[in-house]
Write a protein that holds these residues in place. Structure first.
Motif, mmCIF file in Angstrom:
data_model
loop_
_atom_site.group_PDB
_atom_site.id
_atom_site.type_symbol
_atom_site.label_atom_id
_atom_site.label_comp_id
_atom_site.label_asym_id
_atom_site.label_seq_id
_atom_site.Cartn_x
_atom_site.Cartn_y
_atom_site.Cartn_z
ATOM 1 N N SER A 23 0.819 -1.213 0.000
ATOM 2 C CA SER A 23 0.000 0.000 0.000
ATOM 3 C C SER A 23 0.854 1.266 0.000
ATOM 4 N N LEU A 24 2.168 1.088 0.162
ATOM 5 C CA LEU A 24 3.070 2.232 0.191
ATOM 6 C C LEU A 24 3.384 2.711 -1.222
ATOM 7 N N PRO A 25 3.807 3.966 -1.367
ATOM 8 C CA PRO A 25 4.227 4.457 -2.675
ATOM 9 C C PRO A 25 5.341 3.576 -3.234
ATOM 10 N N LEU A 26 5.422 3.479 -4.547
ATOM 11 C CA LEU A 26 6.396 2.601 -5.187
ATOM 12 C C LEU A 26 7.827 2.982 -4.800
ATOM 13 N N SER A 27 8.071 4.278 -4.591
ATOM 14 C CA SER A 27 9.409 4.714 -4.185
ATOM 15 C C SER A 27 9.805 4.099 -2.850
ATOM 16 N N GLU A 28 8.832 3.995 -1.944
ATOM 17 C CA GLU A 28 9.128 3.428 -0.633
ATOM 18 C C GLU A 28 9.251 1.910 -0.711
ATOM 19 N N GLN A 29 8.460 1.290 -1.566
ATOM 20 C CA GLN A 29 8.599 -0.147 -1.783
ATOM 21 C C GLN A 29 9.995 -0.454 -2.335
ATOM 22 N N MET A 30 10.471 0.422 -3.206
ATOM 23 C CA MET A 30 11.802 0.260 -3.789
ATOM 24 C C MET A 30 12.868 0.315 -2.697
ATOM 25 N N TYR A 31 12.735 1.279 -1.799
ATOM 26 C CA TYR A 31 13.707 1.407 -0.703
ATOM 27 C C TYR A 31 13.685 0.171 0.196
ATOM 28 N N LEU A 32 12.502 -0.280 0.579
ATOM 29 C CA LEU A 32 12.386 -1.430 1.472
ATOM 30 C C LEU A 32 12.916 -2.704 0.818
ATOM 31 N N THR A 33 12.647 -2.851 -0.474
ATOM 32 C CA THR A 33 13.120 -4.031 -1.195
ATOM 33 C C THR A 33 14.640 -4.024 -1.303
ATOM 34 N N GLN A 34 15.211 -2.880 -1.668
ATOM 35 C CA GLN A 34 16.666 -2.783 -1.745
ATOM 36 C C GLN A 34 17.302 -3.011 -0.377
ATOM 37 N N SER A 35 16.654 -2.533 0.669
ATOM 38 C CA SER A 35 17.186 -2.714 2.026
ATOM 39 C C SER A 35 17.297 -4.194 2.373
ATOM 40 N N LYS A 36 16.256 -4.948 2.044
ATOM 41 C CA LYS A 36 16.266 -6.389 2.310
ATOM 42 C C LYS A 36 17.350 -7.090 1.500
ATOM 43 N N ILE A 37 17.497 -6.672 0.244
ATOM 44 C CA ILE A 37 18.512 -7.265 -0.620
ATOM 45 C C ILE A 37 19.906 -7.002 -0.058
ATOM 46 N N ILE A 38 20.145 -5.763 0.364
ATOM 47 C CA ILE A 38 21.451 -5.396 0.916
ATOM 48 C C ILE A 38 21.785 -6.220 2.159
ATOM 49 N N LYS A 39 20.818 -6.371 3.042
ATOM 50 C CA LYS A 39 21.053 -7.157 4.254
ATOM 51 C C LYS A 39 21.325 -8.625 3.924
ATOM 52 N N ASN A 40 20.616 -9.146 2.944
ATOM 53 C CA ASN A 40 20.829 -10.532 2.527
ATOM 54 C C ASN A 40 22.213 -10.711 1.903
ATOM 55 N N LEU A 41 22.635 -9.747 1.100
ATOM 56 C CA LEU A 41 23.954 -9.818 0.470
ATOM 57 C C LEU A 41 25.057 -9.787 1.524
ATOM 58 N N ALA A 42 24.866 -8.964 2.549
ATOM 59 C CA ALA A 42 25.855 -8.876 3.624
ATOM 60 C C ALA A 42 25.944 -10.178 4.406
ATOM 61 N N GLU A 43 24.840 -10.883 4.493
ATOM 62 C CA GLU A 43 24.827 -12.171 5.179
ATOM 63 C C GLU A 43 25.551 -13.249 4.376
ATOM 64 N N LYS A 44 25.519 -13.119 3.062
ATOM 65 C CA LYS A 44 26.087 -14.152 2.201
ATOM 66 C C LYS A 44 27.608 -14.116 2.154
ATOM 67 N N GLY A 45 28.186 -12.921 2.227
ATOM 68 C CA GLY A 45 29.638 -12.846 2.139
ATOM 69 C C GLY A 45 30.133 -11.422 2.015
ATOM 70 N N PRO A 46 31.460 -11.235 1.979
ATOM 71 C CA PRO A 46 32.034 -9.892 1.854
ATOM 72 C C PRO A 46 31.674 -9.275 0.508
ATOM 73 N N CYS A 47 31.538 -7.960 0.485
ATOM 74 C CA CYS A 47 31.185 -7.275 -0.756
ATOM 75 C C CYS A 47 31.410 -5.783 -0.616
ATOM 76 N N VAL A 48 31.305 -5.091 -1.735
ATOM 77 C CA VAL A 48 31.357 -3.629 -1.771
ATOM 78 C C VAL A 48 30.002 -3.143 -2.267
ATOM 79 N N ILE A 49 29.373 -2.254 -1.512
ATOM 80 C CA ILE A 49 28.052 -1.743 -1.884
ATOM 81 C C ILE A 49 28.099 -0.217 -1.915
#
Length: 204
Positions: free
Chosen positions: A79-105
């Motif tokens: 129900s949130l604006p698409l811009s906010e959905q984009m932020y929340l989705t990217q946030s989850k992706i970033i946290k998952n990537l950090a869990e998987k291994g070292p990286c540069v973001i």
């Protein structure tokens, strides 16, 4: 929270922050994430890459203007604006990537999202105005005046995006303990310093 070493790079437009991250990741042999986060989020939201790109690192003050929550419970993300959905989705992706291994973001409030990760190295890259203008003018094939206007616009968007989502000051020493001026020490030397920091963190 992840124990992997993650290099988070905030940057002024035209400072060479993307190039620093790309070279560093290549030298260390670890994944690099910047614009590819857009396509990853677009796939999860089932929107086009073009639409996602128009929302990337741009914020809407949805609590005050585009969204009014009259319920006491948390709103459904859809129900949130698409811009906010984009932020929340990217946030989850970033946290998952950090869990998987070292990286540069690069960008996207990574330093804030991984603030509880003891091995997240938060860096901010900036540069002198004339150097940034020259880099952007050459990169996009535009006049120095247009480059200056573009830098002002993009940095304003990034600043608002960061401060709107974190409540912190974009580019400050409080949020980015390591600040580098590429006009003073150059992109390659910044990469060398961060490579050393990474190796210290990983005991290599």
């Amino acid at each position: 929270m992840s124990n992997h070493v993650v290099i988070s790079i905030g940057r002024q437009f035209g400072s060479g922050g993307h190039e620093v991250g790309k070279r560093l990741a290549s030298r260390l042999g670890i994944p690099f994430y910047d614009k590819n986060l857009v396509s990853m989020a677009a796939e999860q939201l089932e929107i086009s890459n073009i639409t996602a790109a128009t929302l990337d690192e741009k914020a809407l003050d949805y609590f005050l203007s585009t969204y009014e929550n009259t319920d006491e419970k948390e709103p459904d993300e859809s129900s949130l604006p698409l811009s906010e959905q984009m932020y929340l989705t990217q946030s989850k992706i970033i946290k998952n990537l950090a869990e998987k291994g070292p990286c540069v973001i690069v960008g996207r409030c990574t330093d804030y999202l991984l603030r509880d990760c003891k091995n997240c190295v938060a860096v901010f890259i900036y540069g002198n105005e004339e150097d940034k203008v020259s880099r952007i003018a050459d990169m996009y094939g535009i006049s120095e005046k247009k480059a200056r206007d573009k830098i002002k616009k993009v940095d304003a968007e990034r600043k608002y995006y960061y401060e709107n989502h974190t409540g912190k000051v974009w580019g400050s020493i409080e949020t980015h303990p390591m600040l580098f001026n590429t006009s003073l020490i150059g992109i390659e030397d910044v990469v060398a310093v961060l490579e050393s920091v990474y190796k210290i963190k990983t005991n290599k």
